[in-house]
Write an enzyme that holds these catalytic residues in place. Structure first.
Site, PDB file in Angstrom:
ATOM      1  N   CYS A 124       0.794  -1.222  -0.133  1.00  0.00           N
ATOM      2  CA  CYS A 124       0.078  -0.076   0.008  1.00  0.00           C
ATOM      3  C   CYS A 124       0.924   1.328  -0.128  1.00  0.00           C
ATOM      4  CB  CYS A 124      -0.991  -0.014   1.075  1.00  0.00           C
ATOM      5  SG  CYS A 124      -2.177  -1.239   1.042  1.00  0.00           S
ATOM      6  N   HIS A 136      -3.466   7.176   1.098  1.00  0.00           N
ATOM      7  CA  HIS A 136      -3.717   5.923   0.476  1.00  0.00           C
ATOM      8  C   HIS A 136      -5.053   5.689   0.946  1.00  0.00           C
ATOM      9  CE1 HIS A 136      -3.678   1.836  -0.259  1.00  0.00           C
ATOM     10  NE2 HIS A 136      -3.738   1.594   1.081  1.00  0.00           N
ATOM     11  N   ASN A 161     -10.172  -0.534  -1.728  1.00  0.00           N
ATOM     12  CA  ASN A 161      -8.915  -0.364  -1.565  1.00  0.00           C
ATOM     13  C   ASN A 161      -8.086  -0.951  -2.876  1.00  0.00           C
ATOM     14  OD1 ASN A 161      -6.093  -0.360  -0.868  1.00  0.00           O
ATOM     15  ND2 ASN A 161      -6.338  -1.079   1.186  1.00  0.00           N
TER      16      ASN A 161
HETATM   17  N1  ACO Z   1     -19.391  -7.892   7.379  1.00  0.00           N
HETATM   18  C1  ACO Z   1     -20.149  -8.179   8.419  1.00  0.00           C
HETATM   19  N2  ACO Z   1     -19.450  -8.175   9.688  1.00  0.00           N
HETATM   20  C2  ACO Z   1     -18.407  -8.128   9.653  1.00  0.00           C
HETATM   21  C3  ACO Z   1     -17.504  -8.247   8.415  1.00  0.00           C
HETATM   22  C4  ACO Z   1     -18.171  -7.990   7.282  1.00  0.00           C
HETATM   23  N3  ACO Z   1     -17.468  -7.845   6.253  1.00  0.00           N
HETATM   24  N4  ACO Z   1     -16.133  -8.135   9.085  1.00  0.00           N
HETATM   25  C5  ACO Z   1     -16.047  -8.552  10.066  1.00  0.00           C
HETATM   26  N5  ACO Z   1     -17.479  -8.249  10.735  1.00  0.00           N
HETATM   27  C6  ACO Z   1     -17.956  -8.658  12.303  1.00  0.00           C
HETATM   28  C7  ACO Z   1     -16.698  -9.383  13.055  1.00  0.00           C
HETATM   29  O1  ACO Z   1     -16.942 -10.750  12.990  1.00  0.00           O
HETATM   30  C8  ACO Z   1     -17.187  -8.777  14.250  1.00  0.00           C
HETATM   31  O2  ACO Z   1     -18.261  -9.456  14.938  1.00  0.00           O
HETATM   32  P1  ACO Z   1     -18.472  -9.669  16.500  1.00  0.00           P
HETATM   33  O3  ACO Z   1     -18.396  -8.576  17.058  1.00  0.00           O
HETATM   34  O4  ACO Z   1     -19.575 -10.557  16.435  1.00  0.00           O
HETATM   35  O5  ACO Z   1     -17.277 -10.813  16.536  1.00  0.00           O
HETATM   36  C9  ACO Z   1     -17.619  -7.338  14.033  1.00  0.00           C
HETATM   37  O6  ACO Z   1     -17.958  -7.366  12.667  1.00  0.00           O
HETATM   38  C10 ACO Z   1     -16.348  -6.399  14.321  1.00  0.00           C
HETATM   39  O7  ACO Z   1     -15.099  -6.879  13.754  1.00  0.00           O
HETATM   40  P2  ACO Z   1     -13.922  -6.141  13.874  1.00  0.00           P
HETATM   41  O8  ACO Z   1     -12.660  -6.801  13.072  1.00  0.00           O
HETATM   42  O9  ACO Z   1     -13.527  -5.947  15.458  1.00  0.00           O
HETATM   43  O10 ACO Z   1     -14.371  -4.941  13.106  1.00  0.00           O
HETATM   44  P3  ACO Z   1     -13.577  -3.441  12.976  1.00  0.00           P
HETATM   45  O11 ACO Z   1     -14.255  -2.725  13.644  1.00  0.00           O
HETATM   46  O12 ACO Z   1     -11.921  -3.558  13.740  1.00  0.00           O
HETATM   47  O13 ACO Z   1     -13.657  -3.198  11.636  1.00  0.00           O
HETATM   48  C11 ACO Z   1     -11.835  -3.331   9.543  1.00  0.00           C
HETATM   49  C12 ACO Z   1     -12.995  -4.228  10.808  1.00  0.00           C
HETATM   50  C13 ACO Z   1     -12.787  -2.710   8.831  1.00  0.00           C
HETATM   51  C14 ACO Z   1     -11.049  -4.446   8.912  1.00  0.00           C
HETATM   52  C15 ACO Z   1     -11.051  -2.574  10.223  1.00  0.00           C
HETATM   53  O14 ACO Z   1     -10.308  -3.046  11.235  1.00  0.00           O
HETATM   54  C16 ACO Z   1     -10.223  -1.839   9.593  1.00  0.00           C
HETATM   55  O15 ACO Z   1     -10.306  -1.054   8.682  1.00  0.00           O
HETATM   56  N6  ACO Z   1      -8.677  -2.105   9.600  1.00  0.00           N
HETATM   57  C17 ACO Z   1      -7.941  -1.546   8.668  1.00  0.00           C
HETATM   58  C18 ACO Z   1      -7.685  -2.613   7.911  1.00  0.00           C
HETATM   59  C19 ACO Z   1      -7.463  -1.916   6.282  1.00  0.00           C
HETATM   60  O16 ACO Z   1      -7.840  -0.942   6.085  1.00  0.00           O
HETATM   61  N7  ACO Z   1      -6.938  -2.779   5.623  1.00  0.00           N
HETATM   62  C20 ACO Z   1      -6.865  -2.608   4.215  1.00  0.00           C
HETATM   63  C21 ACO Z   1      -5.871  -3.042   3.781  1.00  0.00           C
HETATM   64  S1  ACO Z   1      -4.094  -2.593   4.426  1.00  0.00           S
HETATM   65  C22 ACO Z   1      -3.753  -0.946   3.949  1.00  0.00           C
HETATM   66  O17 ACO Z   1      -4.282  -0.782   2.833  1.00  0.00           O
HETATM   67  C23 ACO Z   1      -3.063  -0.213   4.906  1.00  0.00           C
END
Ligand code: ACO
Length: 355
Positions: free
Chosen positions: A114, A282, A312
């Site tokens: 990224c 990004h 992304n």
């Molecule tokens: N749809 C519905 N529910 C979901 C999904 C989905 N796609 N994915 C996860 N959940 C659920 C989980 O199972 C969890 O359920 P639970 O509470 O019953 O256990 C709940 O949603 C919360 O999950 P978390 O993983 O804790 O959610 P969070 O608020 O952390 O959001 C996310 C997840 C969006 C991935 C976040 O952590 C994030 O944006 N992280 C950054 C990652 C990123 O941007 N990566 C991109 C690539 S790297 C880069 O470009 C830098």
């Protein structure tokens, strides 16, 4: 600080098929509401079967060349940033060189995920300053759909070719990866770069960093030479071709390291944060961009986001956003623009440029 290297033109292409969130919810346990709320994403593009990353790269390159009014045969160096090359090896640069019908010019791959675009800009600037390139093509290109665990039937649903429900078993399998699947799209962005005789315009400085002590925060746990064989049936059965991501850790790193990098590059170049006309982060997640904006206390009109429409696209997000801003008049001659990114590795950094 004087500039030496400028961007002369830009362009981008996306995968051929637009996939709204609602289609993703037909193949795994997710919803449009969840995806929008957690990431800001509304839709993304996936390539049709048969389109390779090199094809997207070539499409973006042609647009950038036309925009810069530079002929393909004038290009004397190709640099490509990607984490999703057509093949494990060779890299993408030489494939793009051949598909564009160029001569035996050097072709180089950048593997910084990224932050590939911000890292690559420094490499391109150095090549141009060293007199090694006069018209350099720099491309960020990715096809993430290859990471998706869908069956052929699942893909038919995702691509809008079928409305037939997939089995519960398949839905459960896909749902194991749902937090990752919903975030990514396929696209490429390109720029044409070269030396400038206007020291007021162009790349002004870089602030780049890496921290390799926690690679498992975001990585692909297969297809690597840490394994023998480097790819196996077991890897496929266990879904180890899908990236593993500690989303919370990535989030925390991004909202901390990206603002630090912006402040650092400003200090290095001797400009104030207030002098920046537009920050292009990004596009990992709209919530990350909002966190970066908040940490830097920047108003909405000085930060650009388009992840809503593309998801992304890793190394392609920054050149796509830059191209949109230039063509929409959001970036004007003389504006100070800052690019910032963080990605797997971790690698992160910021670049300052006077348009
Ligand atoms: N749809 C519905 N529910 C979901 C999904 C989905 N796609 N994915 C996860 N959940 C659920 C989980 O199972 C969890 O359920 P639970 O509470 O019953 O256990 C709940 O949603 C919360 O999950 P978390 O993983 O804790 O959610 P969070 O608020 O952390 O959001 C996310 C997840 C969006 C991935 C976040 O952590 C994030 O944006 N992280 C950054 C990652 C990123 O941007 N990566 C991109 C690539 S790297 C880069 O470009 C830098």
């Amino acid at each position: 600080m004087q500039a030496f290297t400028r961007i002369f033109g830009s362009g981008f292409v996306t995968g051929e098929t637009l996939v709204p969130n609602e289609r993703m919810s037909k193949v795994c346990d997710t919803s449009d509401e969840w995806i929008r709320e957690r990431s800001g994403i509304q839709e993304r593009y996936f390539v049709n079967e048969g389109t390779a990353t090199s094809d997207l790269a070539v499409g973006a390159a042609k647009k950038a060349l036309a925009d810069a009014n530079v002929k393909a045969e004038e290009i004397d160096y190709i640099v490509v940033a990607t984490m999703t090359p057509d093949y494990y090896f060779p890299g993408l640069g030489s494939l793009v060189q051949s598909k564009l019908g160029l001569g035996h010019i050097p072709a180089l791959d950048i593997r910084q995920q990224c932050s590939g675009f911000v890292y690559g800009l420094q490499v391109c600037d150095a090549l141009i300053r060293a007199g090694q390139a006069k018209r350099l093509l720099f491309i960020g290109a990715e096809i993430h759909s290859g990471f998706m665990p869908f069956s052929k039937k699942g893909w038919d649903v995702v691509m809008g070719r079928s409305n037939e429900a997939i089995s519960q078993e398949e839905r459960d399998w896909n749902s194991k990866f749902r937090h990752l699947l919903v975030l990514f799209g396929d696209a490429a962005g390109a720029v044409v770069m070269g030396p400038t005789d206007d020291p007021q315009r162009g790349l002004l400085g870089f602030s780049l960093h890496s921290d390799g002590k926690n690679p498992e925060a975001l990585y692909v746990p297969s297809a690597g030479f840490a394994y023998r064989p480097y790819f196996s049936e077991e890897h496929v059965r266990e879904g180890r071709f899908v990236p593993v991501m500690d989303g919370r850790n990535v989030f925390k790193m991004a909202v901390t390291r990206m603002p630090e990098a912006v402040l650092e590059v400003c200090a290095k170049a001797g400009v104030k944060l207030d002098d920046i006309n537009l920050l292009i982060p990004h596009q990992a997640n709209l919530r990350i961009s909002e966190g970066v904006q908040k940490a830097l206390k920047l108003p909405d009109d000085r930060v650009y986001n388009n992840i809503q429409r593309y998801g992304n696209t890793t190394a392609a997000t920054i050149p796509i956003a830059y191209d949109e801003c230039r063509k929409a008049g959001r970036i004007k001659k003389g504006d100070l623009v800052c690019f910032v990114g963080l990605g797997a590795g971790y690698h992160w950094g910021a670049t300052l440029m006077r348009e």
